[in-house]
Design a protein around this motif. Structure first.
Motif, mmCIF file in Angstrom:
data_model
loop_
_atom_site.group_PDB
_atom_site.id
_atom_site.type_symbol
_atom_site.label_atom_id
_atom_site.label_comp_id
_atom_site.label_asym_id
_atom_site.label_seq_id
_atom_site.Cartn_x
_atom_site.Cartn_y
_atom_site.Cartn_z
ATOM 1 N N LEU A 74 2.843 -0.230 -2.743
ATOM 2 C CA LEU A 74 1.678 -0.963 -3.028
ATOM 3 C C LEU A 74 0.266 -0.618 -2.970
ATOM 4 O O LEU A 74 -0.543 -0.881 -3.740
ATOM 5 C CB LEU A 74 1.758 -2.319 -2.418
ATOM 6 C CG LEU A 74 1.256 -3.504 -2.953
ATOM 7 C CD1 LEU A 74 2.015 -3.837 -4.303
ATOM 8 C CD2 LEU A 74 1.437 -4.904 -2.025
ATOM 9 N N ASP A 75 0.125 0.260 -1.988
ATOM 10 C CA ASP A 75 -1.069 1.047 -1.826
ATOM 11 C C ASP A 75 -1.513 1.608 -3.032
ATOM 12 O O ASP A 75 -2.838 1.534 -3.498
ATOM 13 C CB ASP A 75 -1.280 1.871 -0.663
ATOM 14 C CG ASP A 75 -1.331 0.937 0.809
ATOM 15 O OD1 ASP A 75 -1.758 -0.364 0.674
ATOM 16 O OD2 ASP A 75 -1.108 1.648 1.999
ATOM 17 N N LYS A 76 -0.572 2.459 -3.499
ATOM 18 C CA LYS A 76 -0.856 3.366 -4.860
ATOM 19 C C LYS A 76 -1.487 2.392 -6.094
ATOM 20 O O LYS A 76 -2.148 2.947 -6.969
ATOM 21 C CB LYS A 76 0.123 3.888 -4.996
ATOM 22 C CG LYS A 76 0.463 5.312 -4.116
ATOM 23 C CD LYS A 76 1.767 5.752 -4.153
ATOM 24 C CE LYS A 76 2.208 6.957 -3.391
ATOM 25 N NZ LYS A 76 3.175 7.630 -3.363
ATOM 26 N N LEU A 77 -0.989 1.165 -5.898
ATOM 27 C CA LEU A 77 -1.332 0.065 -7.091
ATOM 28 C C LEU A 77 -2.619 -0.540 -7.196
ATOM 29 O O LEU A 77 -3.195 -1.029 -7.822
ATOM 30 C CB LEU A 77 -0.145 -0.813 -6.824
ATOM 31 C CG LEU A 77 1.301 -0.417 -7.647
ATOM 32 C CD1 LEU A 77 1.966 -1.787 -7.561
ATOM 33 C CD2 LEU A 77 1.287 0.365 -8.822
ATOM 34 N N ALA A 78 -3.079 -0.381 -5.769
ATOM 35 C CA ALA A 78 -4.336 -1.204 -5.501
ATOM 36 C C ALA A 78 -5.508 -0.897 -6.500
ATOM 37 O O ALA A 78 -6.079 -1.805 -6.766
ATOM 38 C CB ALA A 78 -4.871 -0.850 -4.100
ATOM 39 N N ASN A 80 -5.620 -0.656 -9.741
ATOM 40 C CA ASN A 80 -5.410 -1.339 -10.745
ATOM 41 C C ASN A 80 -5.374 -2.948 -10.813
ATOM 42 O O ASN A 80 -4.976 -3.598 -11.583
ATOM 43 C CB ASN A 80 -4.296 -0.810 -11.543
ATOM 44 C CG ASN A 80 -4.563 0.540 -11.859
ATOM 45 O OD1 ASN A 80 -5.650 1.082 -12.378
ATOM 46 N ND2 ASN A 80 -3.403 1.348 -11.665
ATOM 47 N N LEU A 81 -5.565 -3.433 -9.429
ATOM 48 C CA LEU A 81 -5.416 -4.722 -9.098
ATOM 49 C C LEU A 81 -6.608 -5.443 -9.947
ATOM 50 O O LEU A 81 -7.790 -5.100 -9.896
ATOM 51 C CB LEU A 81 -5.635 -5.177 -7.664
ATOM 52 C CG LEU A 81 -4.366 -5.477 -6.886
ATOM 53 C CD1 LEU A 81 -4.840 -5.375 -5.423
ATOM 54 C CD2 LEU A 81 -3.638 -6.481 -7.289
ATOM 55 N N THR A 82 -6.503 -6.563 -10.491
ATOM 56 C CA THR A 82 -7.288 -7.492 -10.985
ATOM 57 C C THR A 82 -7.196 -9.109 -10.212
ATOM 58 O O THR A 82 -6.103 -9.348 -9.913
ATOM 59 C CB THR A 82 -7.302 -7.597 -12.505
ATOM 60 O OG1 THR A 82 -6.289 -8.342 -12.823
ATOM 61 C CG2 THR A 82 -7.473 -6.436 -13.176
ATOM 62 N N PRO A 83 -8.331 -9.887 -10.413
ATOM 63 C CA PRO A 83 -7.962 -11.288 -10.191
ATOM 64 C C PRO A 83 -6.809 -11.921 -10.876
ATOM 65 O O PRO A 83 -6.159 -12.566 -10.168
ATOM 66 C CB PRO A 83 -9.494 -11.955 -10.338
ATOM 67 C CG PRO A 83 -10.495 -10.658 -10.279
ATOM 68 C CD PRO A 83 -9.639 -9.435 -10.649
ATOM 69 N N VAL A 107 -5.012 -8.005 0.185
ATOM 70 C CA VAL A 107 -6.042 -7.720 -0.919
ATOM 71 C C VAL A 107 -7.259 -7.684 -0.526
ATOM 72 O O VAL A 107 -8.252 -7.031 -0.952
ATOM 73 C CB VAL A 107 -5.847 -8.709 -2.042
ATOM 74 C CG1 VAL A 107 -6.722 -8.973 -2.962
ATOM 75 C CG2 VAL A 107 -4.516 -8.624 -2.940
ATOM 76 N N GLU A 108 -7.683 -8.690 0.452
ATOM 77 C CA GLU A 108 -8.882 -8.760 1.096
ATOM 78 C C GLU A 108 -9.247 -7.519 1.869
ATOM 79 O O GLU A 108 -10.585 -7.034 1.692
ATOM 80 C CB GLU A 108 -8.874 -9.494 2.276
ATOM 81 C CG GLU A 108 -9.992 -9.929 3.123
ATOM 82 C CD GLU A 108 -11.058 -11.086 2.276
ATOM 83 O OE1 GLU A 108 -11.906 -11.130 2.873
ATOM 84 O OE2 GLU A 108 -10.662 -11.573 1.411
ATOM 85 N N THR A 109 -8.508 -6.688 2.298
ATOM 86 C CA THR A 109 -8.794 -5.170 2.911
ATOM 87 C C THR A 109 -8.822 -4.435 1.614
ATOM 88 O O THR A 109 -9.941 -3.388 2.047
ATOM 89 C CB THR A 109 -7.672 -4.618 3.789
ATOM 90 O OG1 THR A 109 -6.529 -4.768 3.147
ATOM 91 C CG2 THR A 109 -7.406 -5.539 5.196
ATOM 92 N N GLN A 110 -8.434 -4.351 0.620
ATOM 93 C CA GLN A 110 -8.408 -3.502 -0.428
ATOM 94 C C GLN A 110 -9.744 -3.707 -1.201
ATOM 95 O O GLN A 110 -10.485 -2.677 -1.346
ATOM 96 C CB GLN A 110 -7.308 -3.618 -1.456
ATOM 97 C CG GLN A 110 -6.058 -3.220 -0.836
ATOM 98 C CD GLN A 110 -5.774 -1.758 -0.423
ATOM 99 O OE1 GLN A 110 -6.177 -0.944 -1.087
ATOM 100 N NE2 GLN A 110 -5.040 -1.716 0.651
ATOM 101 N N ASN A 111 -9.980 -4.974 -1.485
ATOM 102 C CA ASN A 111 -11.440 -5.140 -2.308
ATOM 103 C C ASN A 111 -11.658 -6.725 -2.312
ATOM 104 O O ASN A 111 -11.004 -7.600 -2.892
ATOM 105 C CB ASN A 111 -11.110 -4.877 -3.951
ATOM 106 C CG ASN A 111 -12.662 -5.143 -4.454
ATOM 107 O OD1 ASN A 111 -13.408 -5.559 -3.851
ATOM 108 N ND2 ASN A 111 -12.570 -4.672 -5.744
#
Length: 529
Positions: A74-78, A80-83, A107-111
């Motif tokens: 999941l970290d590798k997908l971070a 490309n995350l969007t709201p 999600v909070e820790t990622q961005n």
């Protein structure tokens, strides 16, 4: 949409009201909101766009990693995350509140910027639906502190719009109302209460109690009475904590007869009076000097098998000390010890204060010695009472020695400490030293009250140092405090006797320019002229 702010304004405006008096401001909500809303506004059917193409693939892959707790993938997908994707992942895993909260925090820790009002609303729905209110409250508090929303109404609206989408529970709104009360955003809590009623929701009695408690802490007993009446209209059944606060509010506003009436009805309402209920009513009677009635309540407590505690005895002891009945206060103290109720700092301070007020230093020092023997912690109030007692007898050197002790006890002198020291110097007619102490008081950031100023003015006048007295009056004016009519008349009279008419005129002009002329002074000025 029904305008809640317009309908609730008679109640909401009480939060902003600054004047404090004993008159209950009526809480009346026009239209449908008085009582349970029989015609609530239908909940909105808000739909959102389904994920497609790359968004759909991302959501499905992320969901698979989450289900298998594969956080490394999941970290590798971070990146490309969007709201939009965060929102749909949360909706997909919403039945598992533990996984939902873990993902939300991840999600909070990622961005943190990936979280929107929508994602916050969804996680709040998920948590409150699973009765995880302790987990929901920090999230709500963080939203309120972060400035994420410019208007609190947007948060309510966002939660409302996603309510059906998450198959939510009314407790989500209850949590919002309760959190506003916890953080003392009482105007927002009031608006939320009114908006909830628009849509047919009501807060729990526990949340209402948090709101009432916040009001009591802000000394807004008037609004407590108003809100309690609205609870009755809305058929929110009170519990014993609600009724205790209602009785307390009535006592604070001097409505003692009504407080006794409510107290008498508690049993019929399914809420047997507790020790706190009795203590509240005892305090109400003591505050009005009705000590016999307060003692009858104490006896009633014992007959009903309730155990008297520190608060019971401290309240009664304070009531008797305030009336100068120190013999009765001591009897209560002895009874307290005989019953195995340990006196605390408040108990000893109250007794010391009582003896200090009547200038009995010898008796006032006994509680202090007993505190030391029983290892009861002393505080600044303890020392203030001792210092005041010594100063009343003019023993300013002993008082100064106690002030030096404060440092070793890591206690900081406050306004009462300085006022006591000033009173000691005034007792000795040492106006110059008293004024030096006043200056020290100001330098330490303490604020003198009217009594302190009046002591100083009187002492300067007794010493016929009228320039010093005028200087003190000017100090009062600088703090927008008006000298009393009697003391100003006396000062002006003495100045005229010394031929200082010009100084009288200058002083009066200064007071008038600041609009601080005391009532009744104009008449006395005419007589003295």
């Amino acid at each position: 949409m029904l305008n809640s702010h317009r309908l609730c304004r008679p109640f909401s405006s009480l939060i902003d009201q600054q004047k404090k008096d004993s008159n209950l401001v009526k809480f009346k909500i026009p239209g449908k909101l008085g009582g349970r809303n029989l015609n609530p506004i239908p909940l909105p059917h808000r739909t959102i766009l389904d994920p497609r193409g790359q968004d759909l693939d991302y959501v499905n892959v992320a969901h698979s990693h989450l289900v298998h707790s594969d956080w490394a993938k999941l970290d590798k997908l971070a990146p490309n995350l969007t709201p939009f994707r965060v929102k749909h992942i949360l909706l997909k895993i919403q039945k598992d509140y533990v996984l939902s909260l873990e993902f939300f925090n991840w999600v909070e820790t990622q961005n943190p910027n990936l979280h929107t009002l929508d994602t916050h609303s969804i996680i709040l729905h998920i948590l409150t639906k699973s009765s995880k209110f302790k987990s929901a409250e920090p999230i709500l508090k963080k939203i309120l502190d972060s400035g994420l929303i410019h208007l609190p109404s947007k948060l309510f609206e966002s939660i409302l719009n996603s309510y059906r989408l998450c198959d939510s529970s009314p407790r989500v709104f209850d949590s919002l109302f309760k959190t506003y009360a916890h953080v003392r955003k009482l105007r927002n809590a009031t608006d939320t209460f009114c908006q909830m009623k628009d849509y047919g929701f009501l807060p729990t009695v526990e949340s209402c109690n948090v709101y009432l408690s916040a009001l009591m802490n802000l000394n807004r007993a008037d609004i407590v009475l108003a809100f309690y009446k609205e609870m009755q209209r809305s058929r929110i059944s009170p519990n014993v904590y609600t009724l205790n606060m209602f009785v307390n509010a009535l006592c604070k506003l001097g409505k003692l007869e009504k407080a006794v009436e409510v107290f008498g009805e508690m049993e019929n309402m399914g809420c047997a009076p507790t020790v706190a209920s009795y203590n509240t009513l005892i305090a109400g009677h003591c505050n009005q000097g009705l000590l016999s009635a307060a003692m009858k309540l104490k006896n009633s407590m014992e007959k009903n098998g309730l155990i008297l505690n520190n608060i019971t005895f401290n309240t009664l002891i304070h009531g008797f000390c305030k009336e100068g009945k120190l013999h009765e206060a001591n009897k209560l103290f002895s009874e307290m010890c005989g019953m195995g109720v340990s006196p605390n700092t408040v108990t000893y301070n109250t007794l010391k204060q009582g003896y200090s007020q009547v200038g009995n230093v010898e008796m006032g020092s006994r509680p202090f010695e007993e505190m030391s023997r029983n290892a009861v912690k002393t505080d600044i109030l303890t020392y203030n009472a001792l210092i005041l007692g010594l100063c009343k007898e003019g023993k300013t050197k002993k008082a100064a020695y106690l002030v030096k002790e404060l440092d070793s006890k890591k206690l900081i002198p406050n306004s009462s400490t300085f006022s006591a020291l000033i009173s000691g110097q005034c007792t000795r007619k040492n106006s110059e030293r008293a004024f030096q102490l006043y200056k020290s008081m100001i330098r330490c950031g303490c604020h003198p009250n009217e009594d302190t100023f009046k002591m100083l003015i009187s002492t300067f006048c007794m010493n016929e140092d009228f320039d010093g007295a005028v200087q003190v009056v000017r100090e009062m004016l600088e703090r927008s405090m008006s000298p009393g009519s009697a003391i100003l008349s006396e000062l002006c009279h003495r100045l005229r006797q010394c031929g200082r008419e010009k100084l009288v005129m200058e002083l009066c002009e200064d007071i008038e320019a600041r609009r601080l002329m005391p009532e009744g002074f104009e008449e006395s000025r005419g007589i003295l002229a």
